[in-house]
Design a protein around this motif. Sequence first.
Motif, PDB file in Angstrom:
ATOM      1  N   LYS A 343       0.982  -1.417   0.084  1.00 26.82           N
ATOM      2  CA  LYS A 343       0.099   0.153  -0.128  1.00 26.82           C
ATOM      3  C   LYS A 343       0.795   1.036  -0.114  1.00 26.82           C
ATOM      4  O   LYS A 343       0.633   2.156  -0.726  1.00 26.82           O
ATOM      5  N   TRP A 344       1.960   1.313   0.922  1.00 27.41           N
ATOM      6  CA  TRP A 344       2.840   2.522   0.848  1.00 27.41           C
ATOM      7  C   TRP A 344       3.439   2.485  -0.680  1.00 27.41           C
ATOM      8  O   TRP A 344       3.653   3.671  -1.212  1.00 27.41           O
ATOM      9  N   LEU A 345       4.031   1.524  -1.283  1.00 27.92           N
ATOM     10  CA  LEU A 345       4.484   1.449  -2.571  1.00 27.92           C
ATOM     11  C   LEU A 345       3.523   2.020  -3.638  1.00 27.92           C
ATOM     12  O   LEU A 345       3.678   2.797  -4.381  1.00 27.92           O
ATOM     13  N   GLU A 346       2.483   1.739  -3.578  1.00 24.15           N
ATOM     14  CA  GLU A 346       1.243   2.368  -4.457  1.00 24.15           C
ATOM     15  C   GLU A 346       1.186   3.881  -4.215  1.00 24.15           C
ATOM     16  O   GLU A 346       1.369   4.537  -5.354  1.00 24.15           O
ATOM     17  N   ARG A 347       1.170   4.232  -3.087  1.00 21.10           N
ATOM     18  CA  ARG A 347       0.971   5.606  -2.696  1.00 21.10           C
ATOM     19  C   ARG A 347       2.186   6.290  -3.150  1.00 21.10           C
ATOM     20  O   ARG A 347       2.132   7.533  -3.646  1.00 21.10           O
ATOM     21  N   ASP A 348       3.505   5.902  -2.916  1.00 28.82           N
ATOM     22  CA  ASP A 348       4.839   6.615  -3.184  1.00 28.82           C
ATOM     23  C   ASP A 348       4.906   6.633  -4.770  1.00 28.82           C
ATOM     24  O   ASP A 348       5.342   7.563  -5.431  1.00 28.82           O
ATOM     25  N   LEU A 349       4.568   5.656  -5.397  1.00 26.26           N
ATOM     26  CA  LEU A 349       4.656   5.733  -6.662  1.00 26.26           C
ATOM     27  C   LEU A 349       3.788   6.524  -7.580  1.00 26.26           C
ATOM     28  O   LEU A 349       4.069   7.374  -8.642  1.00 26.26           O
ATOM     29  N   ALA A 350       2.329   6.850  -6.926  1.00 31.37           N
ATOM     30  CA  ALA A 350       1.492   7.641  -7.440  1.00 31.37           C
ATOM     31  C   ALA A 350       1.715   9.151  -7.207  1.00 31.37           C
ATOM     32  O   ALA A 350       1.376  10.218  -8.011  1.00 31.37           O
ATOM     33  N   ASN A 351       2.848   9.399  -6.243  1.00 32.13           N
ATOM     34  CA  ASN A 351       3.133  10.641  -5.921  1.00 32.13           C
ATOM     35  C   ASN A 351       4.304  11.157  -6.605  1.00 32.13           C
ATOM     36  O   ASN A 351       4.776  12.426  -6.741  1.00 32.13           O
ATOM     37  N   VAL A 352       5.110  10.307  -7.224  1.00 34.78           N
ATOM     38  CA  VAL A 352       6.263  10.571  -8.344  1.00 34.78           C
ATOM     39  C   VAL A 352       5.682  11.528  -9.401  1.00 34.78           C
ATOM     40  O   VAL A 352       5.104  10.993 -10.330  1.00 34.78           O
ATOM     41  N   ASP A 353       6.509  12.699  -9.507  1.00 31.64           N
ATOM     42  CA  ASP A 353       6.490  13.538 -10.795  1.00 31.64           C
ATOM     43  C   ASP A 353       7.363  13.400 -11.611  1.00 31.64           C
ATOM     44  O   ASP A 353       8.474  13.755 -11.245  1.00 31.64           O
ATOM     45  N   ARG A 354       7.271  12.472 -12.887  1.00 34.13           N
ATOM     46  CA  ARG A 354       8.177  12.226 -13.529  1.00 34.13           C
ATOM     47  C   ARG A 354       8.774  13.271 -14.472  1.00 34.13           C
ATOM     48  O   ARG A 354       9.960  13.368 -15.102  1.00 34.13           O
ATOM     49  N   SER A 355       8.147  14.820 -14.184  1.00 31.27           N
ATOM     50  CA  SER A 355       8.630  15.881 -15.034  1.00 31.27           C
ATOM     51  C   SER A 355       9.524  16.419 -13.946  1.00 31.27           C
ATOM     52  O   SER A 355      10.669  17.401 -14.474  1.00 31.27           O
ATOM     53  N   ILE A 356       9.634  16.216 -12.783  1.00 31.17           N
ATOM     54  CA  ILE A 356      10.740  16.567 -11.745  1.00 31.17           C
ATOM     55  C   ILE A 356      11.970  15.340 -11.729  1.00 31.17           C
ATOM     56  O   ILE A 356      13.107  15.695 -11.700  1.00 31.17           O
ATOM     57  N   THR A 357      11.386  14.185 -11.296  1.00 31.74           N
ATOM     58  CA  THR A 357      12.249  13.268 -11.175  1.00 31.74           C
ATOM     59  C   THR A 357      12.245  12.018 -12.317  1.00 31.74           C
ATOM     60  O   THR A 357      11.350  11.249 -12.111  1.00 31.74           O
ATOM     61  N   PRO A 358      12.743  12.355 -13.577  1.00 31.34           N
ATOM     62  CA  PRO A 358      12.409  11.479 -14.678  1.00 31.34           C
ATOM     63  C   PRO A 358      12.712   9.982 -14.367  1.00 31.34           C
ATOM     64  O   PRO A 358      12.159   8.921 -14.856  1.00 31.34           O
ATOM     65  N   TRP A 359      13.759   9.841 -13.691  1.00 33.49           N
ATOM     66  CA  TRP A 359      14.469   8.311 -13.367  1.00 33.49           C
ATOM     67  C   TRP A 359      13.711   7.882 -12.130  1.00 33.49           C
ATOM     68  O   TRP A 359      13.610   8.387 -10.848  1.00 33.49           O
ATOM     69  N   LEU A 360      13.421   6.669 -12.291  1.00 34.16           N
ATOM     70  CA  LEU A 360      12.837   5.766 -11.334  1.00 34.16           C
ATOM     71  C   LEU A 360      13.388   4.546 -11.019  1.00 34.16           C
ATOM     72  O   LEU A 360      13.328   3.668 -11.881  1.00 34.16           O
ATOM     73  N   VAL A 361      14.099   4.466  -9.681  1.00 34.17           N
ATOM     74  CA  VAL A 361      15.055   3.250  -9.670  1.00 34.17           C
ATOM     75  C   VAL A 361      14.345   2.510  -8.303  1.00 34.17           C
ATOM     76  O   VAL A 361      14.420   3.184  -7.419  1.00 34.17           O
ATOM     77  N   ALA A 362      14.400   1.303  -8.465  1.00 36.60           N
ATOM     78  CA  ALA A 362      14.005   0.448  -7.303  1.00 36.60           C
ATOM     79  C   ALA A 362      15.207  -0.339  -6.956  1.00 36.60           C
ATOM     80  O   ALA A 362      15.837  -0.927  -7.823  1.00 36.60           O
ATOM     81  N   ALA A 363      15.416  -0.928  -5.719  1.00 37.10           N
ATOM     82  CA  ALA A 363      16.252  -1.821  -5.069  1.00 37.10           C
ATOM     83  C   ALA A 363      15.867  -2.460  -4.052  1.00 37.10           C
ATOM     84  O   ALA A 363      15.012  -2.010  -3.105  1.00 37.10           O
ATOM     85  N   TRP A 364      16.305  -3.807  -3.656  1.00 40.10           N
ATOM     86  CA  TRP A 364      16.024  -4.685  -2.616  1.00 40.10           C
ATOM     87  C   TRP A 364      17.006  -5.788  -2.924  1.00 40.10           C
ATOM     88  O   TRP A 364      17.974  -5.656  -3.810  1.00 40.10           O
ATOM     89  N   HIS A 365      17.055  -6.721  -1.711  1.00 38.48           N
ATOM     90  CA  HIS A 365      18.353  -7.783  -1.620  1.00 38.48           C
ATOM     91  C   HIS A 365      18.245  -8.759  -2.848  1.00 38.48           C
ATOM     92  O   HIS A 365      19.008  -8.754  -3.707  1.00 38.48           O
ATOM     93  N   PRO A 366      17.193  -9.586  -2.785  1.00 36.57           N
ATOM     94  CA  PRO A 366      17.236 -10.795  -3.757  1.00 36.57           C
ATOM     95  C   PRO A 366      16.800 -10.474  -4.989  1.00 36.57           C
ATOM     96  O   PRO A 366      15.600  -9.941  -5.160  1.00 36.57           O
ATOM     97  N   PRO A 367      17.251 -10.987  -5.998  1.00 39.10           N
ATOM     98  CA  PRO A 367      16.821 -10.552  -7.332  1.00 39.10           C
ATOM     99  C   PRO A 367      15.771 -11.562  -7.975  1.00 39.10           C
ATOM    100  O   PRO A 367      15.615 -12.624  -7.519  1.00 39.10           O
ATOM    101  N   TRP A 368      14.876 -10.916  -8.899  1.00 40.24           N
ATOM    102  CA  TRP A 368      13.857 -11.884  -9.347  1.00 40.24           C
ATOM    103  C   TRP A 368      14.543 -12.604 -10.701  1.00 40.24           C
ATOM    104  O   TRP A 368      14.242 -13.664 -10.983  1.00 40.24           O
ATOM    105  N   TYR A 369      15.364 -11.970 -11.385  1.00 36.47           N
ATOM    106  CA  TYR A 369      15.839 -12.496 -12.626  1.00 36.47           C
ATOM    107  C   TYR A 369      17.338 -12.792 -12.684  1.00 36.47           C
ATOM    108  O   TYR A 369      18.320 -12.211 -13.214  1.00 36.47           O
ATOM    109  N   SER A 370      17.686 -13.900 -11.709  1.00 36.04           N
ATOM    110  CA  SER A 370      18.907 -14.412 -11.621  1.00 36.04           C
ATOM    111  C   SER A 370      18.923 -15.873 -12.324  1.00 36.04           C
ATOM    112  O   SER A 370      17.997 -16.709 -12.143  1.00 36.04           O
TER     113      SER A 370
END
Length: 543
Positions: A343-370
């Motif tokens: 739910k927090w992630l949904e709110r955070d993504l919805a609040n991102v203004d790509r005209s101000i911060t065009p780049w969106l980078v996500a990070a966590w520990h274990p990869p999905w595509y290894s």
Amino acid sequence: MMNWWWKLRFAAAVLVLSVVGSAGEIPTTLDGPFDPVTSFLDHIKFRGLAVDLPDSDPRVQRQARGFEPEQISISLSTTPDSIWISWVTGNFQIGEHIEPLDPTSVASIVQYGRSRQSLTHQAVGYSLIYNQLYPFEGLQNYTSGIIHHVRLTGLKPGKRYYYRCGDPSIPAISDIHVFKTMPALGPRSYPKRIAVVGDLGLTYNTTSTIDHMRKNKPDLVLLLGDIPYADLYLTNGTELDCLNCYYHNILPRDETYQPRWDYWGRFMEPLTSKIPIMVVEGNHETEEQIKNKTFVAYSSRFAFPAEESGSFSTFYYSFNAGGIHFIMLGAYISFDRKGEQYKWLERDLANVDRSITPWLVAAWHPPWYSTYKIFYKKSECMRLEIEDLLFSYGVDIILNGHVHAYERSNRVYNYTLDPCGPVHITVGDGGNRENLMTVHADDPGKCPDPLDSRWSIGGFCATNFTSGPAAGQFCWDQQPEYSAYRESSFGHGILEAMNETHALWTWHRNRDLYNNTGDAIYIVRQPDKCSIRRMVVDPHKTT
């Protein structure tokens, strides 16, 4: 058409890589998808197995006297006008009978200013101690020194600040250090270099990684979990035969040697007291103790912009660095669609203004595509819950650790090549004692048992592919098409955002000369072709 300033940045980047030995022009993701490439471990140049620094090494021994600050580190807040300063005063205690220090006995003060001679501003924070306690006889409990966190506010973006921390009334005050704030928010404002590393540990290979990283002069460091590996020790300081323990499940109980955290903080201080470091938890930070408490050292020792980013959790938060919005996610707490993190992630993504911060980078520990065997498809539950959401908001880059090797993907979504999918990059090759991973799931006879749920995160969700080149199988019979490049070597990565659409990614091996790159690519955004907020209501199925 690019103006002269951006042309200069591109020319400088190309010049640097041409000087350091990259052959030909640097490719872009627009040139892909690329045919899969594997660079096998070079046993001639390989520096040998990773060996931990002993507690007798002067780089990890306590130099502070009394309540003088040590283990000083900086971390970012959500915006460039604020930053956190953290440090430790007083020594830890370990044994069967320990008496915790009083956190209120030493003040948490930072004096700072724009010049070394004029530290006219002052900020006051808070302090704490934590315990690592065990319910078994004969194990040595631990209590930390006093950990301080102070938030500085009202700073100017892109400026140098000098500071010292401690308690002037004792007196117990640090030397003067310097840091630089992040650039102002905006589509043409970026840190010059962002270092990315995972599974760092505290080995002699770690020292090489940090040495190489410092030579690259980063403005920010992302540490993608698995930090000092204190859980590979018994409470009396005896090293475990970690690979034997984990492969054969013979760990008798959860023990850690918490002083390894202090050793790590001391070794890292020359870097972390000047360059902000942002961390996310890994599995080796779990460190279970009495009353089923977990991640206590991780949550206590670092300052997180949790409250500032609306998460109120040390496991997931977000922050901005110029025109980049970073999202740090927790893989070892609930990530299902009904949970607080989602739910927090949904709110955070919805609040991102790509005209101000065009780049969106996500990070966590274990990869999905290894494509490496040991953790192959072990994060499927998290992928099935979250991948649709990240894809729908046009996340550009995903950074992970956990797998002790380097791997970069083509743009991919749901195991399918997709020009609008993110580039997944695994850099779990920081130098820890568990050593490098070299076996791939697609190597002949190496596909793991689909029913082996060891190390699976959040349950068992991995199934056979139902379509595509590997339909009906659990593993590919060759390097998957989504895997663009993989190599088993220790190293770190550098991310350089050039403008709203181009970012340069380089990966640096420890065994190479300081300026050489083992992998390089321009990651190119196409906001005109890849629309944002294409929300998917139902979770996708594994294809």
